[in-house]
Design an enzyme around this catalytic site. Structure first.
Site, PDB file in Angstrom:
ATOM      1  N   LYS A   1       6.211   5.993  -1.874  1.00 13.85           N
ATOM      2  CA  LYS A   1       7.062   5.064  -2.636  1.00 13.85           C
ATOM      3  C   LYS A   1       8.272   4.701  -1.777  1.00 13.85           C
ATOM      4  O   LYS A   1       9.412   5.099  -2.055  1.00 13.85           O
ATOM      5  CB  LYS A   1       7.457   5.670  -3.992  1.00 13.85           C
ATOM      6  CG  LYS A   1       7.816   4.616  -5.027  1.00 13.85           C
ATOM      7  CD  LYS A   1       7.789   5.166  -6.426  1.00 13.85           C
ATOM      8  CE  LYS A   1       8.408   4.223  -7.447  1.00 13.85           C
ATOM      9  NZ  LYS A   1       7.755   2.929  -7.588  1.00 13.85           N
TER      10      LYS A   1
ATOM     11  N   GLU B   1      -3.625  -3.341  -5.906  1.00  9.55           N
ATOM     12  CA  GLU B   1      -2.701  -3.154  -7.026  1.00  9.55           C
ATOM     13  C   GLU B   1      -1.854  -4.404  -7.201  1.00  9.55           C
ATOM     14  O   GLU B   1      -2.044  -5.386  -6.480  1.00  9.55           O
ATOM     15  CB  GLU B   1      -1.846  -1.893  -6.839  1.00  9.55           C
ATOM     16  CG  GLU B   1      -1.077  -1.832  -5.557  1.00  9.55           C
ATOM     17  CD  GLU B   1      -0.339  -0.505  -5.343  1.00  9.55           C
ATOM     18  OE1 GLU B   1      -0.170   0.277  -6.286  1.00  9.55           O
ATOM     19  OE2 GLU B   1       0.097  -0.269  -4.211  1.00  9.55           O
TER      20      GLU B   1
ATOM     21  N   LEU C   1      -0.179   3.109  -4.751  1.00 10.65           N
ATOM     22  CA  LEU C   1       0.797   4.124  -5.160  1.00 10.65           C
ATOM     23  C   LEU C   1       0.160   5.031  -6.224  1.00 10.65           C
ATOM     24  O   LEU C   1      -0.497   4.518  -7.132  1.00 10.65           O
ATOM     25  CB  LEU C   1       2.018   3.424  -5.751  1.00 10.65           C
ATOM     26  CG  LEU C   1       3.181   4.358  -6.104  1.00 10.65           C
ATOM     27  CD1 LEU C   1       3.931   4.740  -4.828  1.00 10.65           C
ATOM     28  CD2 LEU C   1       4.130   3.683  -7.084  1.00 10.65           C
TER      29      LEU C   1
ATOM     30  N   TYR D   1      12.038   6.077  -3.216  1.00  9.38           N
ATOM     31  CA  TYR D   1      12.730   5.873  -4.484  1.00  9.38           C
ATOM     32  C   TYR D   1      11.820   6.233  -5.644  1.00  9.38           C
ATOM     33  O   TYR D   1      10.618   6.436  -5.476  1.00  9.38           O
ATOM     34  CB  TYR D   1      13.207   4.419  -4.614  1.00  9.38           C
ATOM     35  CG  TYR D   1      12.119   3.401  -4.907  1.00  9.38           C
ATOM     36  CD1 TYR D   1      11.220   3.006  -3.920  1.00  9.38           C
ATOM     37  CD2 TYR D   1      11.980   2.854  -6.169  1.00  9.38           C
ATOM     38  CE1 TYR D   1      10.226   2.076  -4.187  1.00  9.38           C
ATOM     39  CE2 TYR D   1      10.991   1.919  -6.449  1.00  9.38           C
ATOM     40  CZ  TYR D   1      10.113   1.538  -5.457  1.00  9.38           C
ATOM     41  OH  TYR D   1       9.116   0.625  -5.741  1.00  9.38           O
TER      42      TYR D   1
END
Ligand code: PDD
Length: 284
Positions: free
Chosen positions: A145, A177, A201, A31
């Site tokens: 992702k 993260e 990411l 996505y």
């Protein structure tokens, strides 16, 4: 709400997806989330680069002909989102097929997208986020992702359970993260953020922040931050398409610095907002 589904723009309640869809059965898809400012979709080329790269990484063909920017612009237009802020969500799955783990032969991807108004976090930025650390229990391809977000969902719920805004993920004693954001810290004027690789990411906001820092000659160190050092940082912050640059003023119940949003996060956000303003006039 008008959505996009496989080449059409139906009202949301008329959009139907097969229960055999591999997105539903396996989380087999990827996505993107984009931010729209007064009708301008921000940094589309970077999002499309990451989307194409994600499709390659999961070996999903069949989307090469699609004009992602036109889909987004049409979603903005049809939903009358040309003033103020909005977000766009796009999801591509390996489509419907009998439930077998291996790829189906010649899959037909399911492509779904929607756009919705977004309330800017300006007020929140004045007080800053509170965060907690939790173990990073996600898989080892966090560079994809993926729509399989259970690890991120559980991490974010841990933050919600603690009554705070975000969780900072710790793997092997180092911060990777946020549950749905890039994480950064400031030590002695240097911005630290984890290096690109399979553990985070490749964030578009990080890319924009890096450009700003290069142009201003603000020092950046792409290195993991040891968990024990976090509390001694001058500033902590998270970055994402939706939150932009957001200071983190408290970690695990303890203040960071003086417990107020710090100057580096403030200046970075000013510059980030300037980039948005500059690019708004550019058609995509
Ligand atoms: N999340 N890391 C993770 C795990 C994320 O989910 C996100 C974004 C980021 C920041 O990436 P970008 O700057 O490209 O938005 C980093 C989106 C916004 C979401 O899932 O809603």
């Amino acid at each position: 709400m008008i959505v996009y589904l496989n080449g059409s723009f139906p009202p949301k309640d008329e959009a139907t997806i097969s229960p055999d869809d591999r997105g539903f059965l396996f989380g087999d898809g990827i996505y993107e989330v984009l931010h729209v400012y007064d009708g301008h979709v921000f940094r589309t080329e970077s999002h499309w680069r990451r989307l194409r790269s994600g499709l390659e990484k999961i070996r999903l063909a069949g989307c090469e002909h699609l004009d992602w920017s036109s889909i987004c612009n049409e979603l903005v237009r049809q939903n009358k989102l040309d003033q103020g802020e909005a977000t766009i969500y796009l999801q591509i799955t390996r489509g419907p097929a009998p439930r077998k783990h291996a790829f189906p032969v010649n899959p037909t991807p399911t492509i779904y997208g929607f756009a919705a108004p977004y309330s800017s976090l300006t007020a929140k930025r004045l007080s800053g986020y509170r965060a907690v650390t939790i173990p990073d229990e996600r898989w080892l391809r966090c560079d994809i992702k993926s729509i399989s977000l259970l690890g991120n969902v559980l991490a974010n719920q841990a933050a919600a359970d603690a009554g705070v805004d975000e969780s900072i993920l710790i793997r092997d004693g180092r911060a990777t993260e946020g549950s749905h954001s890039t994480f950064a810290a400031v030590f002695d004027g240097v911005i630290w953020t984890a290096p690109l690789g399979n553990l985070i990411l490749p964030s578009i906001t990080r890319e924009v922040v890096a450009e700003i820092c290069r142009a201003r000659e603000w020092p950046v160190r792409e290195e993991f931050i040891e968990e024990g050092k976090l509390i001694h940082a001058d500033e902590l912050m998270v970055w994402s398409t939706t939150t932009e640059v957001m200071p983190v003023v408290e970690l695990n119940g303890k203040p960071i610095g003086n417990g107020q949003p710090g100057p580096v996060a403030g200046r970075l956000h000013e510059e980030y907002a300037r980039v948005i303003e500059q690019e708004k006039g550019v058609l995509v």
